[in-house]
Design an enzyme around this catalytic site. Structure first.
Site, PDB file in Angstrom:
ATOM      1  N   LYS A   1       0.692  -1.578   0.181  1.00  8.33           N
ATOM      2  CA  LYS A   1      -0.345  -0.030   0.090  1.00  8.33           C
ATOM      3  C   LYS A   1       0.671   1.372  -0.047  1.00  8.33           C
ATOM      4  O   LYS A   1       0.904   1.791  -0.706  1.00  8.33           O
ATOM      5  CB  LYS A   1      -1.273  -0.064   1.317  1.00  8.33           C
ATOM      6  CG  LYS A   1      -1.916  -0.978   1.237  1.00  8.33           C
ATOM      7  CD  LYS A   1      -2.850  -0.707   2.659  1.00  8.33           C
ATOM      8  CE  LYS A   1      -2.222  -0.839   3.835  1.00  8.33           C
ATOM      9  NZ  LYS A   1      -1.499  -2.141   4.955  1.00  8.33           N
TER      10      LYS A   1
ATOM     11  N   ARG B   1      -9.157   0.788   9.745  1.00  9.45           N
ATOM     12  CA  ARG B   1      -9.044  -0.599  10.105  1.00  9.45           C
ATOM     13  C   ARG B   1      -9.924  -1.266  10.896  1.00  9.45           C
ATOM     14  O   ARG B   1     -10.150  -2.012  10.767  1.00  9.45           O
ATOM     15  CB  ARG B   1      -7.533  -0.291  10.457  1.00  9.45           C
ATOM     16  CG  ARG B   1      -6.606  -0.815   9.530  1.00  9.45           C
ATOM     17  CD  ARG B   1      -5.630  -0.791  11.005  1.00  9.45           C
ATOM     18  NE  ARG B   1      -3.630  -1.445  10.548  1.00  9.45           N
ATOM     19  CZ  ARG B   1      -3.074  -0.473   9.944  1.00  9.45           C
ATOM     20  NH1 ARG B   1      -3.304   0.939   9.470  1.00  9.45           N
ATOM     21  NH2 ARG B   1      -2.043  -1.434   9.641  1.00  9.45           N
TER      22      ARG B   1
ATOM     23  N   ARG C   1      11.519  -6.398   6.110  1.00  6.72           N
ATOM     24  CA  ARG C   1      12.220  -4.973   5.347  1.00  6.72           C
ATOM     25  C   ARG C   1      13.198  -4.361   6.091  1.00  6.72           C
ATOM     26  O   ARG C   1      13.585  -4.142   7.550  1.00  6.72           O
ATOM     27  CB  ARG C   1      10.443  -4.340   6.250  1.00  6.72           C
ATOM     28  CG  ARG C   1       9.987  -4.509   4.904  1.00  6.72           C
ATOM     29  CD  ARG C   1       8.700  -3.832   4.633  1.00  6.72           C
ATOM     30  NE  ARG C   1       7.419  -3.500   6.103  1.00  6.72           N
ATOM     31  CZ  ARG C   1       6.221  -3.194   5.912  1.00  6.72           C
ATOM     32  NH1 ARG C   1       6.121  -2.612   4.709  1.00  6.72           N
ATOM     33  NH2 ARG C   1       6.200  -3.190   6.985  1.00  6.72           N
TER      34      ARG C   1
ATOM     35  N   ARG D   1      11.842  -1.653  11.755  1.00  5.41           N
ATOM     36  CA  ARG D   1      10.760  -1.447  12.586  1.00  5.41           C
ATOM     37  C   ARG D   1      10.052  -2.510  13.456  1.00  5.41           C
ATOM     38  O   ARG D   1      10.320  -3.703  13.811  1.00  5.41           O
ATOM     39  CB  ARG D   1       8.717  -1.239  11.662  1.00  5.41           C
ATOM     40  CG  ARG D   1       8.918   0.606  11.449  1.00  5.41           C
ATOM     41  CD  ARG D   1       7.525  -0.120  10.119  1.00  5.41           C
ATOM     42  NE  ARG D   1       6.110  -0.330  10.871  1.00  5.41           N
ATOM     43  CZ  ARG D   1       5.248  -0.668   9.804  1.00  5.41           C
ATOM     44  NH1 ARG D   1       5.253   0.040   8.672  1.00  5.41           N
ATOM     45  NH2 ARG D   1       4.462  -0.949  10.412  1.00  5.41           N
TER      46      ARG D   1
ATOM     47  N   ARG E   1      -0.179  -9.088  13.535  1.00  8.68           N
ATOM     48  CA  ARG E   1      -0.877  -8.080  12.676  1.00  8.68           C
ATOM     49  C   ARG E   1      -1.635  -8.401  11.423  1.00  8.68           C
ATOM     50  O   ARG E   1      -2.303  -8.076  11.217  1.00  8.68           O
ATOM     51  CB  ARG E   1       0.537  -6.970  11.995  1.00  8.68           C
ATOM     52  CG  ARG E   1       0.926  -6.324  13.270  1.00  8.68           C
ATOM     53  CD  ARG E   1       2.477  -6.010  12.692  1.00  8.68           C
ATOM     54  NE  ARG E   1       2.131  -5.321  11.541  1.00  8.68           N
ATOM     55  CZ  ARG E   1       3.410  -4.675  10.683  1.00  8.68           C
ATOM     56  NH1 ARG E   1       4.620  -5.067  10.956  1.00  8.68           N
ATOM     57  NH2 ARG E   1       3.174  -2.912   9.402  1.00  8.68           N
TER      58      ARG E   1
END
Ligand code: AMP
Length: 222
Positions: free
Chosen positions: A13, A88, A127, A161, A172
């Protein structure tokens, strides 16, 4: 143009939103980034949100709705926005509807990026970003050209992160399945939902999104 990009964490996204932001002159609004800025700034919202985010759960609707309401009222959103990570939950979707209606705006499309969950865990867990300039990388799919050196600014410092590790990523993903996927019938009933294969190459996903935008009558500015 006002659109939502919907999909589980790691669906792409943010990547797509950044490309579209340049092409369509619409503001990319990522509630995850806004919350991380609050955490970094040590604000009361940040202090409340940090533990929830680190655990891979959703921050309260109350906080998010207030935060987004204030953001949408800012002048840089007047030409359009690409919402990434909001809404969300169903209460957030309902609140967004009210916020848009109150400012005589409407959604042009809700674009859903569908992905394979196991592939996502690998995608997200790899990531990392440059601690200096924020450039994003991935251990397997987009490493730095020279090991340990940022391609963009030459820094040797990188960050990951705290919620980008396999255990939290799975939580998540569960939050997405249980709390976010239920917003889709809300938008399907309004004829706004367009679903894409988020596992396709990045350029292909962008091309598909642009096709949808043309179909709904949104043209990229010349
Ligand atoms: P993201 O960067 O979009 O993956 O968001 C990171 C984290 O911020 C999420 O796992 C949630 O804890 C929190 N967050 C971001 N957006 C929302 C939202 N709209 N509602 C609740 N929590 C959110």
């Amino acid at each position: 143009m006002n659109i939502l990009l919907v999909g589980p964490p790691g669906a792409g996204k943010g990547t797509q939103a950044k490309i579209l932001e340049d092409r369509y002159h619409a503001k990319h609004i990522a509630t995850g980034d806004m919350l991380r800025a609050e955490v970094a700034g040590g604000t009361p919202i940040g202090l409340e949100a940090k533990a929830v985010m680190d655990a891979g759960q959703l921050v309260s609707d109350d906080i998010l709705i207030r935060m987004l309401g204030a953001r949408l009222a800012q002048p840089d959103c007047a030409h359009g926005m690409i919402l990434d990570g909001f809404p969300r939950t169903v209460p957030q979707a309902e609140a967004l509807n009210d916020l848009l209606a109150a400012s005589h705006r409407h959604l042009d499309a809700v674009i859903v990026l569908e992905v394979d969950e196991e592939a996502l865990v690998a995608r997200i867990s790899g990531r990392f970003a440059c601690a200096q300039c924020g450039a994003g990388y991935h251990r397997s799919f987009h490493p730095t050209a020279k090991d340990g050196v940022c391609d963009k600014c030459g820094s040797h410092e990188f960050t990951q992160r705290p919620d980008d590790n396999p255990a939290v990523v799975r939580r998540r993903l569960a939050a997405y399945r249980e709390q976010t996927a239920p917003i889709l019938p809300f938008y399907t009933a309004r004829g706004l939902v367009h679903t894409l294969d988020g596992m396709a190459p990045m350029e292909q996903v962008t091309a598909e999104i642009e096709k949808i935008l043309r179909q709904v009558g949104v043209a990229a500015p010349a």
